[in-house]
Design a protein around this motif. Structure first.
Motif, PDB file in Angstrom:
ATOM      1  N   LEU B 144       0.827  -1.207   0.000  1.00 47.13           N
ATOM      2  CA  LEU B 144       0.000   0.000   0.000  1.00 47.13           C
ATOM      3  C   LEU B 144       0.863   1.260   0.000  1.00 47.13           C
ATOM      4  O   LEU B 144       0.530   2.242  -0.660  1.00 47.13           O
ATOM      5  N   ILE B 145       1.972   1.222   0.745  1.00 48.35           N
ATOM      6  CA  ILE B 145       2.868   2.393   0.766  1.00 48.35           C
ATOM      7  C   ILE B 145       3.384   2.633  -0.652  1.00 48.35           C
ATOM      8  O   ILE B 145       3.366   3.756  -1.151  1.00 48.35           O
ATOM      9  N   TYR B 146       3.828   1.546  -1.303  1.00 47.56           N
ATOM     10  CA  TYR B 146       4.356   1.681  -2.668  1.00 47.56           C
ATOM     11  C   TYR B 146       3.257   2.114  -3.633  1.00 47.56           C
ATOM     12  O   TYR B 146       3.469   2.982  -4.462  1.00 47.56           O
ATOM     13  N   PHE B 147       2.070   1.486  -3.519  1.00 42.99           N
ATOM     14  CA  PHE B 147       0.997   1.760  -4.471  1.00 42.99           C
ATOM     15  C   PHE B 147       0.644   3.241  -4.514  1.00 42.99           C
ATOM     16  O   PHE B 147       0.610   3.856  -5.576  1.00 42.99           O
ATOM     17  N   TRP B 148       0.414   3.841  -3.344  1.00 44.52           N
ATOM     18  CA  TRP B 148      -0.005   5.257  -3.329  1.00 44.52           C
ATOM     19  C   TRP B 148       1.146   6.185  -3.683  1.00 44.52           C
ATOM     20  O   TRP B 148       0.937   7.372  -3.899  1.00 44.52           O
ATOM     21  N   LEU B 149       2.369   5.649  -3.732  1.00 45.78           N
ATOM     22  CA  LEU B 149       3.507   6.495  -4.127  1.00 45.78           C
ATOM     23  C   LEU B 149       3.919   6.269  -5.582  1.00 45.78           C
ATOM     24  O   LEU B 149       4.892   6.847  -6.039  1.00 45.78           O
ATOM     25  N   TRP B 169      -8.024   6.500   4.144  1.00 45.82           N
ATOM     26  CA  TRP B 169      -8.740   5.441   4.863  1.00 45.82           C
ATOM     27  C   TRP B 169      -8.051   4.098   4.679  1.00 45.82           C
ATOM     28  O   TRP B 169      -7.944   3.307   5.610  1.00 45.82           O
ATOM     29  N   SER B 170      -7.579   3.819   3.460  1.00 46.52           N
ATOM     30  CA  SER B 170      -6.937   2.524   3.236  1.00 46.52           C
ATOM     31  C   SER B 170      -5.667   2.414   4.082  1.00 46.52           C
ATOM     32  O   SER B 170      -5.363   1.347   4.605  1.00 46.52           O
ATOM     33  N   MET B 171      -4.952   3.524   4.243  1.00 45.70           N
ATOM     34  CA  MET B 171      -3.740   3.488   5.067  1.00 45.70           C
ATOM     35  C   MET B 171      -4.093   3.205   6.521  1.00 45.70           C
ATOM     36  O   MET B 171      -3.455   2.389   7.179  1.00 45.70           O
ATOM     37  N   LEU B 172      -5.122   3.887   7.033  1.00 45.04           N
ATOM     38  CA  LEU B 172      -5.492   3.682   8.435  1.00 45.04           C
ATOM     39  C   LEU B 172      -5.971   2.252   8.677  1.00 45.04           C
ATOM     40  O   LEU B 172      -5.525   1.584   9.611  1.00 45.04           O
ATOM     41  N   LEU B 173      -6.865   1.763   7.799  1.00 45.31           N
ATOM     42  CA  LEU B 173      -7.423   0.424   8.021  1.00 45.31           C
ATOM     43  C   LEU B 173      -6.337  -0.637   7.943  1.00 45.31           C
ATOM     44  O   LEU B 173      -6.277  -1.543   8.777  1.00 45.31           O
ATOM     45  N   ASP B 174      -5.441  -0.497   6.959  1.00 49.13           N
ATOM     46  CA  ASP B 174      -4.373  -1.481   6.853  1.00 49.13           C
ATOM     47  C   ASP B 174      -3.441  -1.390   8.059  1.00 49.13           C
ATOM     48  O   ASP B 174      -2.971  -2.403   8.566  1.00 49.13           O
ATOM     49  N   GLY B 175      -3.184  -0.153   8.517  1.00 49.11           N
ATOM     50  CA  GLY B 175      -2.343   0.026   9.702  1.00 49.11           C
ATOM     51  C   GLY B 175      -2.947  -0.675  10.905  1.00 49.11           C
ATOM     52  O   GLY B 175      -2.268  -1.392  11.638  1.00 49.11           O
ATOM     53  N   LEU B 176      -4.259  -0.501  11.088  1.00 47.98           N
ATOM     54  CA  LEU B 176      -4.930  -1.147  12.226  1.00 47.98           C
ATOM     55  C   LEU B 176      -4.831  -2.660  12.122  1.00 47.98           C
ATOM     56  O   LEU B 176      -4.532  -3.342  13.103  1.00 47.98           O
TER      57      LEU B 176
END
Lengths: 194, 279
Positions: B144-149, B169-176
Motif C-alpha cells: 500500500l505504501i508503494y501503491f499510493w507512491l 482510509w486505506s492506510m489507516l485500516l491497513d495500519g490497524l
C-alpha cells in the motif's frame, strides 16, 4: 460468489479507481476528478465576474502573479503560441483566465497591462483572500508567500498547471509544464470542435 | 488576526469530513463507556492502556481534521508525515492498548443484540482471516505504501478528493490490521500469531521501506510533480521537500518496527520469567 463474478467486480473496481480515463487525450484527462468551473472574482476593469460571463467558451484557468520570474511568463507565452497555431477561429471561442493569487501587488490596472502583452484572449482576474481561497480550494491547488526581501519583494508559490474546461464548463484537461506544444494544440482543437 | 483566532483557525478542519469525525468520536465514546463499565465492575485498566488509545485517536483526528491536512495536501513531506501517523504511529498505539474488551463493554446492549450483527461478523470473518495471513499482511502493509507512491497514482489521488479520502482510509485500516496482528494479546495457542512469526513479520517490512525511503531521499529527479501542479503551502525547493519526505518514509517508519520488536521481546521474556517462577 463465482470466480467470474469476483473478477468482474474487481475489474469494475479498478476502472472506478482509474476514473475511466479516455486514452486519446494527449495531456492529462481530469474529467471526473475535478468539479465544473465556478468562481466569483474581479476582472481588469475592476468589475465583478463569474463563470457565467464566459459560458459557451472553452476556458483555460491558470494561477500566478505578475512579478513571477519564470513559470507565469513562460506558460502564458506558450499559450499565446498555441493560440496562433489554433488559428483565428480559436481566439473567438477560447478564453485564458489568468488568476493572480497576489492581490496585494496585482491590482486590475497592473493585471491589464500584464495580460495585454500576451493577447486579447488573456484576461487577468483577481479577488480578495476569501474569493481566491474558494477557487483554489475547489481545484485543490494552493499558494503561499515567501519572506519579504529588503525591497519588500517576495516569492509566491502557486500551481504551475493550466486547467482546461469545455464549453459546458466541465473540467476536461490539465496541461502540465512538460506537455509538448503539439499535444496542447491537438487537445484544445478537439475541445473547441465539440 | 489575533493569536487566538489564528490558532482556532488551525484547529478547524481543512476539508470537513463526517466520516473521520464520526470514527474518532464514536470510538472515543465507546471507549469511555467501556472504562466506566469496567470501573463499576471493579476491573482495573491502569493508566497506560487508555492513554495509548486516546493518544492514537487524537493523532488520527489531528492529521485528518485540522490545518495539518491542508499542509499534507500541499507539501510532500507533510503528506509522508500524515501517512506515518495513519499507517504506523496511531494504529501502533491503538493496537498496543488492546482496546477490544473495553470497546465491546462500551457498546450499548441494543447494538450488541441487534439482529444480524452476528451474521455480519460471521460474513466478514473469512476475509479478515485472509488479510491476516502473515505473508499477505506484510505484502499489503508494504504494497500500500508503494501503491499510493506510484507517481501516476499519487497524482490522481492528490487531485481528486474521492481518491484522496480512499487513500487515507486505506492506510489507516491497513495500519490497524497490521499492528493488531503484531500486538494481539492472545497467545499462539489461542489464535494469535507466534512471537517468532511476529518478529519475522516486523523485520520483513523494514528493508522495502528503507529502500523506498532511500530512493526518495537520494533521487536527483522530482518524482511527484503534483506538488508543482497544485502549488506548495509555501515556497520550498521541490527536491528538499522530496528528501524530507524520503527521510520520514525511511527512518521513523522503520524505527516503529524496531520498537515493536523490543515490545514483543519484552513480552516473550516476561512469559519465560513467569514460567520459571511458577513452573
Amino acid at each position: 460468489m463465482g470466480i467470474k463474478r469476483c473478477r468482474i467486480l474487481f475489474l469494475s473496481g479498478m476502472l472506478w479507481l482509474v476514473g475511466c480515463s479516455d486514452p486519446s487525450w494527449q495531456t492529462k484527462d481530469i474529467s471526473g476528478l475535478m468539479p465544473p468551473l465556478k468562481f466569483e472574482l474581479t476582472n481588469e476593469e475592476a468589475q465583478p465576474v463569474s463563470e457565467a460571463d464566459y459560458a459557451g467558451d472553452v476556458t483555460l484557468l491558470f494561477f500566478g502573479f505578475t512579478h513571477c520570474p519564470h513559470i507565469c511568463p513562460t506558460t502564458l507565452a506558450k499559450l499565446a503560441t498555441v493560440l496562433q497555431a489554433l488559428g483565428e477561429d480559436a481566439s473567438e471561442d477560447l478564453r485564458i483566465l489568468f488568476v493572480s493569487v497576489d492581490p496585494a501587488r496585482d491590482d486590475p490596472a497592473t493585471l491589464r497591462e500584464y495580460t495585454q502583452a500576451f493577447g486579447p484572449e488573456f484576461i487577468g482576474l483577481t479577488g480578495n483572500e476569501e474569493a481566491l481561497q474558494a477557487l483554489t480550494r475547489r481545484y485543490r491547488v494552493t499558494y503561499g508567500y515567501g519572506e519579504k526581501d529588503d525591497k519588500g519583494q517576495y516569492d509566491v508559490s502557486h500551481s504551475n498547471a493550466v486547467f482546461a474546461f469545455d464549453r459546458n464548463g466541465d473540467a476536461q484537461l490539465l496541461i502540465r509544464e512538460e506537455d509538448a506544444q503539439e499535444a496542447i494544440v491537438a487537445d484544445l482543437a478537439r475541445l473547441l470542435a465539440n | 488576526m489575533g493569536v487566538i483566532e489564528q490558532s482556532l483557525n488551525y484547529l478547524q478542519p481543512w476539508e470537513f469530513s463526517p466520516a473521520w469525525i464520526l470514527f474518532c468520536l464514536a470510538s472515543t465514546a465507546l471507549y469511555i463507556r467501556g472504562l466506566v463499565h469496567f470501573r463499576r465492575s471493579g476491573r482495573c485498566t491502569g493508566f497506560w492502556r487508555p492513554f495509548s488509545f486516546f493518544l492514537g485517536i487524537a493523532a488520527i483526528y489531528t492529521v485528518t481534521q485540522t490545518h495539518f491536512d491542508y499542509l499534507a495536501q500541499y507539501m510532500f513531506f507533510v503528506h509522508r508525515g500524515q501517512h506515518l501517523v495513519l499507517h504506523h504511529l496511531a494504529p501502533f498505539l491503538i493496537a498496543l492498548s488492546a482496546p477490544f474488551p473495553l470497546l465491546i463493554a462500551g457498546t450499548p446492549k441494543r447494538v450488541r443484540d441487534f439482529p444480524g450483527i452476528t451474521t455480519v461478523v460471521q460474513a466478514l470473518r473469512p476475509g479478515y482471516r485472509l488479510l491476516q495471513q502473515p505473508f499477505i499482511a506484510a505484502l499489503l502493509f508494504v504494497g500500500l505504501i508503494y501503491f499510493w507512491l506510484l507517481p501516476a497514482v499519487h497524482f490522481d489521488a492528490m487531485l481528486s478528493q474521492r481518491l484522496y479520502q480512499l487513500m487515507n482510509w486505506s492506510m489507516l485500516l491497513d495500519g490497524l490490521l497490521f499492528w493488531w496482528l503484531i500486538f494481539d494479546p492472545r497467545s499462539s495457542a489461542k489464535g494469535g500469531l507466534g512471537y517468532g512469526v511476529r518478529i519475522t513479520l516486523l523485520l520483513a517490512v523494514v528493508p522495502p521501506q528503507m529502500l523506498l525511503g532511500a530512493y526518495l531521499t537520494f533521487s536527483h529527479n522530482v518524482l511527484f510533480d503534483v506538488y508543482e501542479v497544485c502549488g506548495r503551502a509555501w515556497p520550498l525547493a521541490p527536491l528538499t521537500d522530496q528528501r524530507l519526505g524520503g527521510l520520514i518514509t525511511w527512518i521513523p517508519a522503520t524505527m516503529m518496527s524496531v520498537l515493536a520488536v523490543l515490545i514483543i521481546l519484552g513480552r516473550l521474556l516476561g512469559q519465560r520469567a513467569g514460567k520459571y517462577r511458577y513452573g
